[in-house]
Write a protein that holds these residues in place. Structure first.
Motif, PDB file in Angstrom:
ATOM      1  N   ASP A   1       0.825  -1.203   0.000  1.00 31.58           N
ATOM      2  CA  ASP A   1       0.000   0.000   0.000  1.00 31.58           C
ATOM      3  C   ASP A   1       0.864   1.260   0.000  1.00 31.58           C
ATOM      4  N   SER A   2       1.905   1.277   0.809  1.00 30.72           N
ATOM      5  CA  SER A   2       2.763   2.462   0.854  1.00 30.72           C
ATOM      6  C   SER A   2       3.546   2.626  -0.444  1.00 30.72           C
ATOM      7  N   VAL A   3       3.958   1.530  -1.053  1.00 29.10           N
ATOM      8  CA  VAL A   3       4.653   1.599  -2.341  1.00 29.10           C
ATOM      9  C   VAL A   3       3.707   2.139  -3.407  1.00 29.10           C
ATOM     10  N   ALA A   4       2.488   1.659  -3.417  1.00 32.43           N
ATOM     11  CA  ALA A   4       1.503   2.127  -4.394  1.00 32.43           C
ATOM     12  C   ALA A   4       1.228   3.618  -4.220  1.00 32.43           C
ATOM     13  N   ARG A   5       1.135   4.066  -2.975  1.00 33.40           N
ATOM     14  CA  ARG A   5       0.907   5.499  -2.733  1.00 33.40           C
ATOM     15  C   ARG A   5       2.086   6.336  -3.210  1.00 33.40           C
ATOM     16  N   LEU A   6       3.294   5.842  -3.024  1.00 29.84           N
ATOM     17  CA  LEU A   6       4.481   6.562  -3.492  1.00 29.84           C
ATOM     18  C   LEU A   6       4.467   6.703  -5.009  1.00 29.84           C
ATOM     19  N   VAL A   7       4.236   5.613  -5.711  1.00 27.34           N
ATOM     20  CA  VAL A   7       4.233   5.658  -7.179  1.00 27.34           C
ATOM     21  C   VAL A   7       3.086   6.534  -7.682  1.00 27.34           C
ATOM     22  N   THR A   8       1.937   6.458  -7.049  1.00 22.27           N
ATOM     23  CA  THR A   8       0.802   7.309  -7.430  1.00 22.27           C
ATOM     24  C   THR A   8       1.144   8.781  -7.238  1.00 22.27           C
ATOM     25  N   ALA A   9       1.806   9.110  -6.145  1.00 24.54           N
ATOM     26  CA  ALA A   9       2.206  10.501  -5.895  1.00 24.54           C
ATOM     27  C   ALA A   9       3.224  10.967  -6.931  1.00 24.54           C
ATOM     28  N   LEU A  10       4.204  10.140  -7.238  1.00 19.11           N
ATOM     29  CA  LEU A  10       5.189  10.502  -8.262  1.00 19.11           C
ATOM     30  C   LEU A  10       4.505  10.753  -9.599  1.00 19.11           C
ATOM     31  N   GLU A  11       3.603   9.866  -9.958  1.00 19.49           N
ATOM     32  CA  GLU A  11       2.894   9.994 -11.228  1.00 19.49           C
ATOM     33  C   GLU A  11       2.067  11.279 -11.270  1.00 19.49           C
ATOM     34  N   ALA A  12       1.417  11.618 -10.167  1.00 24.18           N
ATOM     35  CA  ALA A  12       0.575  12.815 -10.110  1.00 24.18           C
ATOM     36  C   ALA A  12       1.405  14.098 -10.183  1.00 24.18           C
ATOM     37  N   LEU A  13       2.617  14.051  -9.674  1.00 26.71           N
ATOM     38  CA  LEU A  13       3.459  15.244  -9.632  1.00 26.71           C
ATOM     39  C   LEU A  13       4.212  15.512 -10.932  1.00 26.71           C
ATOM     40  N   VAL A  14       4.260  14.530 -11.803  1.00 28.02           N
ATOM     41  CA  VAL A  14       5.034  14.665 -13.039  1.00 28.02           C
ATOM     42  C   VAL A  14       4.096  14.942 -14.201  1.00 28.02           C
ATOM     43  N   GLY A  15       4.375  16.029 -14.921  1.00 26.91           N
ATOM     44  CA  GLY A  15       3.595  16.344 -16.110  1.00 26.91           C
ATOM     45  C   GLY A  15       3.915  15.367 -17.230  1.00 26.91           C
TER      46      GLY A  15
ATOM     47  N   SER B   1      14.103  -3.722   0.659  1.00 30.05           N
ATOM     48  CA  SER B   1      13.161  -4.817   0.885  1.00 30.05           C
ATOM     49  C   SER B   1      12.870  -5.485  -0.453  1.00 30.05           C
ATOM     50  N   PRO B   2      13.223  -6.752  -0.610  1.00 31.87           N
ATOM     51  CA  PRO B   2      12.958  -7.432  -1.881  1.00 31.87           C
ATOM     52  C   PRO B   2      11.478  -7.415  -2.278  1.00 31.87           C
ATOM     53  N   ASP B   3      10.585  -7.538  -1.307  1.00 31.92           N
ATOM     54  CA  ASP B   3       9.152  -7.521  -1.623  1.00 31.92           C
ATOM     55  C   ASP B   3       8.726  -6.153  -2.142  1.00 31.92           C
ATOM     56  N   ALA B   4       9.135  -5.104  -1.444  1.00 30.87           N
ATOM     57  CA  ALA B   4       8.793  -3.746  -1.871  1.00 30.87           C
ATOM     58  C   ALA B   4       9.457  -3.428  -3.208  1.00 30.87           C
ATOM     59  N   HIS B   5      10.661  -3.912  -3.401  1.00 28.41           N
ATOM     60  CA  HIS B   5      11.396  -3.693  -4.649  1.00 28.41           C
ATOM     61  C   HIS B   5      10.599  -4.209  -5.843  1.00 28.41           C
ATOM     62  N   GLN B   6      10.114  -5.422  -5.737  1.00 26.54           N
ATOM     63  CA  GLN B   6       9.362  -6.025  -6.836  1.00 26.54           C
ATOM     64  C   GLN B   6       8.085  -5.239  -7.126  1.00 26.54           C
ATOM     65  N   VAL B   7       7.336  -4.905  -6.096  1.00 23.43           N
ATOM     66  CA  VAL B   7       6.088  -4.155  -6.276  1.00 23.43           C
ATOM     67  C   VAL B   7       6.382  -2.765  -6.841  1.00 23.43           C
ATOM     68  N   PHE B   8       7.401  -2.105  -6.305  1.00 24.03           N
ATOM     69  CA  PHE B   8       7.751  -0.760  -6.761  1.00 24.03           C
ATOM     70  C   PHE B   8       8.026  -0.744  -8.261  1.00 24.03           C
ATOM     71  N   TRP B   9       8.870  -1.657  -8.727  1.00 23.60           N
ATOM     72  CA  TRP B   9       9.228  -1.633 -10.143  1.00 23.60           C
ATOM     73  C   TRP B   9       8.091  -2.101 -11.044  1.00 23.60           C
ATOM     74  N   GLU B  10       7.238  -2.975 -10.574  1.00 26.50           N
ATOM     75  CA  GLU B  10       6.053  -3.351 -11.366  1.00 26.50           C
ATOM     76  C   GLU B  10       5.152  -2.137 -11.565  1.00 26.50           C
ATOM     77  N   LEU B  11       4.917  -1.393 -10.491  1.00 28.81           N
ATOM     78  CA  LEU B  11       4.064  -0.208 -10.582  1.00 28.81           C
ATOM     79  C   LEU B  11       4.735   0.901 -11.385  1.00 28.81           C
ATOM     80  N   CYS B  12       6.040   1.044 -11.233  1.00 32.55           N
ATOM     81  CA  CYS B  12       6.764   2.067 -12.006  1.00 32.55           C
ATOM     82  C   CYS B  12       6.697   1.779 -13.498  1.00 32.55           C
ATOM     83  N   ARG B  13       6.805   0.525 -13.879  1.00 34.34           N
ATOM     84  CA  ARG B  13       6.731   0.184 -15.312  1.00 34.34           C
ATOM     85  C   ARG B  13       5.379   0.565 -15.904  1.00 34.34           C
ATOM     86  N   GLN B  14       4.332   0.481 -15.095  1.00 40.33           N
ATOM     87  CA  GLN B  14       3.001   0.868 -15.565  1.00 40.33           C
ATOM     88  C   GLN B  14       2.879   2.388 -15.660  1.00 40.33           C
TER      89      GLN B  14
END
Length: 74
Positions: free
Chosen positions: A3-17, A30-43
């Motif tokens: 959830d916190s990783v998703a909120r971070l990526v959502t915030a980054l996406e919202a702040l970037v034009g 954290s290997p678990d957070a790493h995997q989720v972070f990069w999956e969401l970043c790729r999207q």
């Protein structure tokens, strides 16, 4: 954690034009957070460039830290 990783990526996406970029300093903690972070970043940021260590200022070029440029489009 996901959830916190998703909120971070959502915030980054919202702040970037559409033509903007995120300059990201990244360190694996954290290997678990790493995997989720990069999956969401790729999207959210289909264009991802890894910055070569020699292009990072020596004060910030830690061996365990990588630099990335994330973009929504080319």
């Amino acid at each position: 954690m996901e959830d916190s990783v998703a909120r971070l990526v959502t915030a980054l996406e919202a702040l970037v034009g559409g033509d903007g970029a995120v300059l990201l300093g990244y360190q694996l903690r954290s290997p678990d957070a790493h995997q989720v972070f990069w999956e969401l970043c790729r999207q959210a940021f289909p264009v991802t460039e890894k910055v070569p260590h020699e292009d990072i200022h020596p004060d910030y070029a830690y061996e365990e830290t990588d630099g990335y440029i994330l973009r929504k489009r080319k």
